[in-house]
Motif scaffolding. Structure first.
Motif, PDB file in Angstrom:
ATOM      1  N   GLU A 107     -37.881  32.145 -52.197  1.00 12.86           N
ATOM      2  CA  GLU A 107     -36.840  33.121 -52.543  1.00 12.86           C
ATOM      3  C   GLU A 107     -36.515  33.383 -53.975  1.00 12.86           C
ATOM      4  N   GLU A 108     -36.887  32.339 -54.794  1.00 15.07           N
ATOM      5  CA  GLU A 108     -36.987  32.923 -56.258  1.00 15.07           C
ATOM      6  C   GLU A 108     -38.019  33.840 -56.715  1.00 15.07           C
ATOM      7  N   GLU A 109     -39.222  33.565 -56.105  1.00 16.23           N
ATOM      8  CA  GLU A 109     -40.332  34.312 -56.423  1.00 16.23           C
ATOM      9  C   GLU A 109     -40.045  35.747 -55.859  1.00 16.23           C
ATOM     10  N   ARG A 110     -39.381  35.998 -54.632  1.00 20.46           N
ATOM     11  CA  ARG A 110     -39.411  37.256 -54.053  1.00 20.46           C
ATOM     12  C   ARG A 110     -38.168  37.913 -54.820  1.00 20.46           C
ATOM     13  N   GLY A 111     -37.039  37.065 -55.452  1.00 16.92           N
ATOM     14  CA  GLY A 111     -35.962  37.592 -56.376  1.00 16.92           C
ATOM     15  C   GLY A 111     -36.635  38.224 -57.667  1.00 16.92           C
ATOM     16  N   ALA A 112     -37.481  37.313 -58.272  1.00 15.74           N
ATOM     17  CA  ALA A 112     -38.333  37.768 -59.404  1.00 15.74           C
ATOM     18  C   ALA A 112     -39.076  39.236 -59.462  1.00 15.74           C
ATOM     19  N   ILE A 113     -39.605  39.301 -58.258  1.00 14.84           N
ATOM     20  CA  ILE A 113     -40.583  40.316 -57.926  1.00 14.84           C
ATOM     21  C   ILE A 113     -39.704  41.811 -57.831  1.00 14.84           C
ATOM     22  N   TYR A 114     -38.793  41.523 -56.981  1.00 14.69           N
ATOM     23  CA  TYR A 114     -37.516  42.413 -56.812  1.00 14.69           C
ATOM     24  C   TYR A 114     -37.148  42.923 -58.179  1.00 14.69           C
ATOM     25  N   GLY A 171     -35.795  43.096 -49.219  1.00 18.44           N
ATOM     26  CA  GLY A 171     -35.761  42.641 -47.668  1.00 18.44           C
ATOM     27  C   GLY A 171     -35.879  40.961 -47.408  1.00 18.44           C
ATOM     28  N   SER A 172     -35.596  40.592 -46.159  1.00 15.95           N
ATOM     29  CA  SER A 172     -35.907  39.202 -45.908  1.00 15.95           C
ATOM     30  C   SER A 172     -37.373  38.651 -46.302  1.00 15.95           C
ATOM     31  N   LYS A 173     -38.447  39.522 -46.090  1.00 13.52           N
ATOM     32  CA  LYS A 173     -39.808  39.126 -46.293  1.00 13.52           C
ATOM     33  C   LYS A 173     -40.228  39.677 -47.787  1.00 13.52           C
ATOM     34  N   GLY A 174     -39.497  39.939 -48.736  1.00 15.96           N
ATOM     35  CA  GLY A 174     -39.489  40.420 -49.955  1.00 15.96           C
ATOM     36  C   GLY A 174     -39.263  41.742 -50.190  1.00 15.96           C
ATOM     37  N   PRO A 175     -39.568  42.216 -51.421  1.00 12.81           N
ATOM     38  CA  PRO A 175     -39.050  43.628 -51.881  1.00 12.81           C
ATOM     39  C   PRO A 175     -40.032  44.727 -50.827  1.00 12.81           C
ATOM     40  N   ARG A 176     -39.437  45.752 -50.673  1.00 13.24           N
ATOM     41  CA  ARG A 176     -40.102  46.971 -50.052  1.00 13.24           C
ATOM     42  C   ARG A 176     -39.930  47.955 -50.988  1.00 13.24           C
ATOM     43  N   ILE A 177     -41.202  48.547 -51.555  1.00 12.29           N
ATOM     44  CA  ILE A 177     -41.435  49.195 -52.438  1.00 12.29           C
ATOM     45  C   ILE A 177     -41.895  50.689 -51.873  1.00 12.29           C
ATOM     46  N   LEU A 178     -41.158  51.725 -52.114  1.00  7.16           N
ATOM     47  CA  LEU A 178     -41.704  53.159 -51.662  1.00  7.16           C
ATOM     48  C   LEU A 178     -42.209  53.919 -52.924  1.00  7.16           C
ATOM     49  N   VAL A 179     -43.158  54.481 -52.814  1.00 14.34           N
ATOM     50  CA  VAL A 179     -43.818  55.375 -54.079  1.00 14.34           C
ATOM     51  C   VAL A 179     -44.306  56.636 -53.326  1.00 14.34           C
ATOM     52  N   SER A 180     -44.544  57.508 -54.386  1.00 15.03           N
ATOM     53  CA  SER A 180     -44.805  58.835 -54.258  1.00 15.03           C
ATOM     54  C   SER A 180     -45.667  59.690 -55.097  1.00 15.03           C
ATOM     55  N   ARG A 181     -46.584  60.351 -54.581  1.00 16.35           N
ATOM     56  CA  ARG A 181     -47.538  61.315 -55.578  1.00 16.35           C
ATOM     57  C   ARG A 181     -47.014  62.607 -55.460  1.00 16.35           C
ATOM     58  N   THR A 182     -46.102  63.022 -54.623  1.00 20.42           N
ATOM     59  CA  THR A 182     -45.779  64.503 -54.725  1.00 20.42           C
ATOM     60  C   THR A 182     -44.278  64.783 -55.477  1.00 20.42           C
ATOM     61  N   HIS A 183     -43.587  63.719 -55.965  1.00 26.07           N
ATOM     62  CA  HIS A 183     -42.234  63.915 -56.557  1.00 26.07           C
ATOM     63  C   HIS A 183     -42.359  64.498 -57.723  1.00 26.07           C
ATOM     64  N   PRO A 184     -41.570  65.704 -58.160  1.00 23.22           N
ATOM     65  CA  PRO A 184     -41.554  66.283 -59.581  1.00 23.22           C
ATOM     66  C   PRO A 184     -41.447  65.405 -60.595  1.00 23.22           C
ATOM     67  N   ASP A 185     -40.577  64.525 -60.522  1.00 19.00           N
ATOM     68  CA  ASP A 185     -40.584  63.451 -61.593  1.00 19.00           C
ATOM     69  C   ASP A 185     -41.991  62.592 -61.953  1.00 19.00           C
ATOM     70  N   LEU A 186     -42.784  62.494 -61.139  1.00 17.33           N
ATOM     71  CA  LEU A 186     -43.961  62.102 -61.352  1.00 17.33           C
ATOM     72  C   LEU A 186     -44.889  62.858 -62.416  1.00 17.33           C
ATOM     73  N   VAL A 187     -44.587  64.112 -62.625  1.00 20.18           N
ATOM     74  CA  VAL A 187     -45.036  64.985 -63.730  1.00 20.18           C
ATOM     75  C   VAL A 187     -44.251  64.794 -64.679  1.00 20.18           C
ATOM     76  N   LYS A 188     -42.940  64.885 -64.721  1.00 16.55           N
ATOM     77  CA  LYS A 188     -42.105  64.673 -65.833  1.00 16.55           C
ATOM     78  C   LYS A 188     -42.548  63.399 -66.504  1.00 16.55           C
TER      79      LYS A 188
END
Length: 387
Positions: A123-130, A191-208
């Motif tokens: 639990e602590e490891e998941r919390g630290a990663i999150y 999430g219950s199984k650890g952090p769920r991370i969504l990433v993008s290569r299309t977002h305008p802020d990637l260029v920013k």
């Protein structure tokens, strides 16, 4: 054993980023759980851990009764004679702390205590990663393409995996396992199984964010990114403004011989990037946004957020761009709905006559509109027609 335990806690704290205090709490709870499994109750049980050397002791607080025959529950009561062996000052009705031997705990109790500790560590490891990646939300991170999950891609970020969904992938890019990518962190969920991370290569802020990393003048606040419009994999337009009159905003972003912008273009697999100057005057801004097309005149209505643009006949296709891309990006960048016409079309369109935009009281000014005329002098363009 105490030294080995301390070494293990320090290792966990270093490698998993889990505080020793949390681990000590987990050990205390596990010992209380073991007592409950071994003795059947824990209401009167205390666990004390020396956090400097990891020595621990378990106590049961028992009430002193007159004789052994008066003891109804050995876990809650103790005879006066036995109590005096612990404290000579003990008397009937007092509470005394009786030390419990943890070595007497059964195998099941010990296993349950171990499970409590392991669960706490997870639990602590998941919390630290999150927490680590939550701080990077709306920022860019570097990851490695790990595997394909259907049409989605798993990106390893080091301590966690992220998901690059199909709609966040650039259609013109080809992703290969072990390929290193810089991605924009859209969202981090716990999430219950650890952090769920969504990433993008299309977002305008990637260029920013890439410009913020590469351009020192943006990092120190000298140059600001005012607006950005992007069609991922094809072209991006970015409007910049300098807070220092001695610093050229576009030049700072492009770099010597284009070295700064070229690094970003390479990271984006050859995506074209237009860097333009931001201008508070909508007419000037729209003219800049339609670059590289040459503009004859711009009639911008700030209230309606719309603009009519006249270009030379031979510049019409350039101003509109392939499949309308240049005009579309310019509209997104400026926030104006842009109607582009050639000089010939403008002459044939009654609604595009300059006279229609003149104030009856003053023929030299345009009512509600601002004009940019590329044939006028620079001073005249700056002083331009006003509302």
């Amino acid at each position: 054993m105490s030294k080995e335990l301390m070494d293990a806690l320090e290792l966990l704290e270093k490698e998993k980023n889990i505080s020793k205090d949390s681990l000590f709490d987990a050990i205390e709870n596990s010992l209380i759980t073991a007592c409950k499994n071994n003795f059947g109750k824990t209401d009167n049980i205390r666990v004390e851990i020396d956090r400097d050397n990891c020595d621990f002791k378990c106590y049961a607080d028992k009430e002193v009764v007159e004789t052994a025959d008066d003891v109804m529950d050995p876990m809650l009561e103790i005879s006066l004679d036995d109590a005096k062996k612990i404290s000579k000052k003990a008397k009937v009705g007092d509470m005394v702390s009786v030390s419990l031997n943890s070595k007497e705990f059964g195998r099941i109790a010990t296993q349950n205590a171990k499970n409590v500790i392991l669960q706490k560590i997870r639990e602590e490891e998941r919390g630290a990663i999150y927490n680590e990646y939550f701080e990077k939300e709306h920022d860019i991170v570097t990851g490695v393409v790990q595997r394909f999950i259907g049409k989605n891609i798993s990106i390893n970020l080091g301590r966690a995996d992220a998901i690059l969904n199909e709609n966040e992938q650039v259609k013109t890019e080809v992703y290969r396992p072990t390929q290193r990518l810089r991605v924009y962190v859209l969202e981090v969920k716990n999430g219950s199984k650890g952090p769920r991370i969504l990433v993008s290569r299309t977002h305008p802020d990637l260029v920013k964010k890439l410009f913020e990393q590469e351009v020192a003048e943006i990092q120190d606040g000298t140059v600001e990114i005012k607006s950005i419009a992007r069609e991922a994999g094809s072209r991006t337009k970015i409007a910049v403004y300098s807070n220092n009159p001695n610093v050229d905003a576009v030049g700072a972003c492009v770099g010597v011989n284009g070295n700064r912008v070229n690094l970003i273009v390479d990271e984006l697999s050859g995506e074209k990037i237009d860097v333009i100057n931001w201008d508070e005057n909508p007419g000037n801004l729209i003219q800049n946004a339609l670059s590289p097309a040459k503009i004859v005149a711009v009639f911008a209505d700030p209230e309606e957020k719309s603009a009519k643009v006249v270009v030379p006949d031979y510049q019409l296709s350039l101003a509109i761009g392939k499949e309308g891309q240049n005009a579309r990006l310019a509209a997104r960048l400026t926030g104006y709905k842009i109607d582009i016409k050639s000089e010939t079309q403008a002459k044939d369109a009654p609604g595009f006559r300059i006279e229609d935009y003149m104030d009856d009281e003053d023929d030299e000014e345009y009512e509600g509109y601002e004009e940019y005329d590329t044939e006028a002098s620079e001073d005249a363009a700056d002083e331009g027609s006003e509302e």
